[in-house]
Write a protein that holds these residues in place. Structure first.
Motif, PDB file in Angstrom:
ATOM      1  N   TYR A  11     109.776  73.694  86.308  1.00  0.00           N
ATOM      2  CA  TYR A  11     111.136  73.294  86.693  1.00  0.00           C
ATOM      3  C   TYR A  11     112.155  73.820  85.677  1.00  0.00           C
ATOM      4  CZ  TYR A  11     108.337  70.062  89.468  1.00  0.00           C
ATOM      5  OH  TYR A  11     107.412  69.517  90.322  1.00  0.00           O
ATOM      6  N   PRO A  12     112.452  75.111  85.713  1.00  0.00           N
ATOM      7  CA  PRO A  12     113.391  75.698  84.737  1.00  0.00           C
ATOM      8  C   PRO A  12     114.810  75.160  84.858  1.00  0.00           C
ATOM      9  CG  PRO A  12     112.790  77.304  86.433  1.00  0.00           C
ATOM     10  CD  PRO A  12     111.875  76.136  86.608  1.00  0.00           C
ATOM     11  N   VAL A  13     115.137  74.471  85.975  1.00  0.00           N
ATOM     12  CA  VAL A  13     116.492  73.917  86.142  1.00  0.00           C
ATOM     13  C   VAL A  13     116.802  72.850  85.099  1.00  0.00           C
ATOM     14  CG1 VAL A  13     116.669  74.409  88.612  1.00  0.00           C
ATOM     15  CG2 VAL A  13     115.638  72.249  87.842  1.00  0.00           C
ATOM     16  N   LEU A  14     115.770  72.340  84.431  1.00  0.00           N
ATOM     17  CA  LEU A  14     116.001  71.304  83.419  1.00  0.00           C
ATOM     18  C   LEU A  14     116.700  71.847  82.175  1.00  0.00           C
ATOM     19  CD1 LEU A  14     112.651  69.299  83.606  1.00  0.00           C
ATOM     20  CD2 LEU A  14     114.904  68.588  84.424  1.00  0.00           C
ATOM     21  N   VAL A  15     116.799  73.162  82.050  1.00  0.00           N
ATOM     22  CA  VAL A  15     117.450  73.765  80.886  1.00  0.00           C
ATOM     23  C   VAL A  15     118.895  73.304  80.765  1.00  0.00           C
ATOM     24  CG1 VAL A  15     118.278  75.948  79.924  1.00  0.00           C
ATOM     25  CG2 VAL A  15     115.961  75.779  80.798  1.00  0.00           C
ATOM     26  N   ASP A  16     119.587  73.135  81.900  1.00  0.00           N
ATOM     27  CA  ASP A  16     121.016  72.804  81.853  1.00  0.00           C
ATOM     28  C   ASP A  16     121.287  71.301  81.860  1.00  0.00           C
ATOM     29  OD1 ASP A  16     120.582  72.018  84.455  1.00  0.00           O
ATOM     30  OD2 ASP A  16     122.249  73.147  85.312  1.00  0.00           O
ATOM     31  N   MET A  17     120.247  70.485  81.786  1.00  0.00           N
ATOM     32  CA  MET A  17     120.433  69.031  81.751  1.00  0.00           C
ATOM     33  C   MET A  17     120.556  68.567  80.307  1.00  0.00           C
ATOM     34  SD  MET A  17     117.800  66.078  83.063  1.00  0.00           S
ATOM     35  CE  MET A  17     117.796  64.477  82.236  1.00  0.00           C
ATOM     36  N   HIS A  18     121.553  67.734  80.018  1.00  0.00           N
ATOM     37  CA  HIS A  18     121.686  67.220  78.649  1.00  0.00           C
ATOM     38  C   HIS A  18     122.185  65.786  78.652  1.00  0.00           C
ATOM     39  CE1 HIS A  18     125.665  68.961  79.611  1.00  0.00           C
ATOM     40  NE2 HIS A  18     126.142  67.995  78.863  1.00  0.00           N
ATOM     41  N   LEU A  57     110.527  62.395  72.554  1.00  0.00           N
ATOM     42  CA  LEU A  57     109.953  62.207  73.891  1.00  0.00           C
ATOM     43  C   LEU A  57     110.557  63.195  74.889  1.00  0.00           C
ATOM     44  CD1 LEU A  57     109.716  58.344  74.489  1.00  0.00           C
ATOM     45  CD2 LEU A  57     107.839  59.979  74.572  1.00  0.00           C
ATOM     46  N   ASP A  58     111.871  63.328  74.840  1.00  0.00           N
ATOM     47  CA  ASP A  58     112.583  64.237  75.745  1.00  0.00           C
ATOM     48  C   ASP A  58     112.061  65.666  75.573  1.00  0.00           C
ATOM     49  OD1 ASP A  58     114.429  65.345  77.487  1.00  0.00           O
ATOM     50  OD2 ASP A  58     116.063  65.336  76.039  1.00  0.00           O
ATOM     51  N   ARG A  59     111.940  66.104  74.333  1.00  0.00           N
ATOM     52  CA  ARG A  59     111.487  67.476  74.068  1.00  0.00           C
ATOM     53  C   ARG A  59     110.034  67.680  74.509  1.00  0.00           C
ATOM     54  NH1 ARG A  59     113.917  69.313  68.161  1.00  0.00           N
ATOM     55  NH2 ARG A  59     116.115  69.425  68.788  1.00  0.00           N
ATOM     56  N   ALA A  60     109.191  66.677  74.269  1.00  0.00           N
ATOM     57  CA  ALA A  60     107.785  66.804  74.661  1.00  0.00           C
ATOM     58  C   ALA A  60     107.655  66.888  76.181  1.00  0.00           C
ATOM     59  CB  ALA A  60     106.986  65.617  74.120  1.00  0.00           C
ATOM     60  N   LEU A  61     108.424  66.068  76.893  1.00  0.00           N
ATOM     61  CA  LEU A  61     108.365  66.093  78.353  1.00  0.00           C
ATOM     62  C   LEU A  61     108.888  67.419  78.903  1.00  0.00           C
ATOM     63  CD1 LEU A  61     107.753  64.706  81.013  1.00  0.00           C
ATOM     64  CD2 LEU A  61     109.991  63.583  80.889  1.00  0.00           C
ATOM     65  N   ARG A  62     109.975  67.904  78.338  1.00  0.00           N
ATOM     66  CA  ARG A  62     110.533  69.178  78.819  1.00  0.00           C
ATOM     67  C   ARG A  62     109.573  70.343  78.580  1.00  0.00           C
ATOM     68  NH1 ARG A  62     116.854  69.368  79.079  1.00  0.00           N
ATOM     69  NH2 ARG A  62     117.404  67.182  78.806  1.00  0.00           N
ATOM     70  N   LYS A  63     108.827  70.296  77.483  1.00  0.00           N
ATOM     71  CA  LYS A  63     107.831  71.345  77.225  1.00  0.00           C
ATOM     72  C   LYS A  63     106.838  71.435  78.378  1.00  0.00           C
ATOM     73  CE  LYS A  63     107.274  72.048  72.222  1.00  0.00           C
ATOM     74  NZ  LYS A  63     106.304  71.916  71.107  1.00  0.00           N
ATOM     75  N   ALA A  64     106.453  70.268  78.893  1.00  0.00           N
ATOM     76  CA  ALA A  64     105.473  70.241  79.978  1.00  0.00           C
ATOM     77  C   ALA A  64     106.092  70.641  81.310  1.00  0.00           C
ATOM     78  CB  ALA A  64     104.870  68.840  80.081  1.00  0.00           C
ATOM     79  N   LEU A  65     107.381  70.401  81.489  1.00  0.00           N
ATOM     80  CA  LEU A  65     108.002  70.586  82.800  1.00  0.00           C
ATOM     81  C   LEU A  65     108.756  71.900  82.979  1.00  0.00           C
ATOM     82  CD1 LEU A  65     109.505  67.009  83.422  1.00  0.00           C
ATOM     83  CD2 LEU A  65     107.325  67.929  84.243  1.00  0.00           C
TER      84      LEU A  65
END
Length: 301
Positions: free
Chosen positions: A226-233, A214-222
């Protein structure tokens, strides 16, 4: 530091030093200014060792200066010495006001002030927010330790916060396969439809579990928007069964702790009889919290 050592460990300097200096008046190799870095040093040591920091550790734990009951919080607001044995700033820590079914107006007002929301104590919306917190706790949510979800709840109620994305639907499949050697392994796949800036995105992602997928699918869309999500873990993922008598149909509470490159940490909560739905609620809150704070940090810069 942190009592680390062989077998039973060693005397914990993180607890001994402030006791000697602040309570007994002894001089040590540290100055009072050095002592203000104690919490930071303790947590960095745990991070380097990839250990979860003890939230209940004396002086430096996240809950060392936590306050929960309404009367308790009201007293602390008037005179912190009534419930705090030292000033949290003296050891580099901070006071923490919790919101739970024991919370009153004092807790909510104090937390709103902490996150920069200015609202009059007489505002009737405060009473509505307190009732909402208690209603949600009754069905499985908890905001004691999930301050990020509480902040989002408050901003939705008081500031009409709208999330930067809208979930249309998701589907998660878990498949169990066998390797060529006969060993079993599972693979999760998430298909998601999400609307970002009015545009509908459909993404598919695999993961080592349904939440990861789910996390990966949502990040693909965002990520494009919102490239700032790259550093969120994800730092921690906890699941708790609330009605053990209901067996596999019990309400499940999920707590997610996340972090980013700034070393900021935040915790969100979800609750549902479906563990994937509870995980989605916590995950979406975590991402909304990250995006909202990053956007406002840029606005202040």
């Amino acid at each position: 530091l942190n009592g680390l050592g062989e077998r039973c460990g060693n005397a914990n300097l993180v607890s001994l030093l402030p006791t000697l200096m602040l309570k007994m008046g002894y001089e040590t190799a540290l100055s009072r200014e050095d002592l203000r870095h104690l919490t930071h040093v303790s947590r960095v040591v745990d991070e380097r060792l990839n250990r979860a920091h003890n939230r209940h550790a004396p002086y430096v734990g996240e809950n060392a200066f936590a306050h929960k009951g309404g009367l308790h919080v009201s007293a602390v607001e008037k005179d912190a010495r009534s419930y705090e044995h030292v000033q949290p700033e003296d050891v580099g820590n901070a006071r923490k006001i919790l919101v739970s079914d024991q919370a009153g107006r004092s807790n909510v007002l104090s937390l709103l002030k902490e996150v920069g929301m200015t609202i009059e104590a007489s505002d009737p919306r405060i009473d509505r927010l307190v009732r909402l917190v208690k209603e949600r706790e009754f069905i499985g949510y908890t905001y004691d330790g999930a301050e990020a979800s509480f902040e989002l709840l408050a901003r939705r109620e008081l500031e009409n916060l709208t999330p930067p994305f809208e979930l249309v639907s998701y589907r998660v499949m878990d498949e169990r396969r066998m390797t060529e050697t006969g060993a079993p392994f599972t693979l999760a796949e998430a298909t998601m439809k999400v609307r970002v800036d009015g545009e509908l995105h459909m993404t598919v992602a695999e993961g080592n579990g349904p939440v990861n997928a789910l996390d990966r699918a949502l990040r693909k869309a965002l990520l494009v928007a919102y490239p700032v999500l790259v550093d969120m873990h994800l730092v921690d993922y906890k699941v708790r069964i609330l009605e053990s008598a209901a067996g596999t149909g019990a309400v499940t509470r999920v707590m997610l702790e996340c972090s980013d490159a700034s070393r900021r940490r935040w915790t969100t909560v979800g609750a549902s009889s479906n563990v994937i739905e509870a995980s989605w609620q916590a995950l979406s809150d975590a991402i909304v919290y990250k995006l909202w704070h990053d956007a406002h940090a840029r606005g202040r810069a």
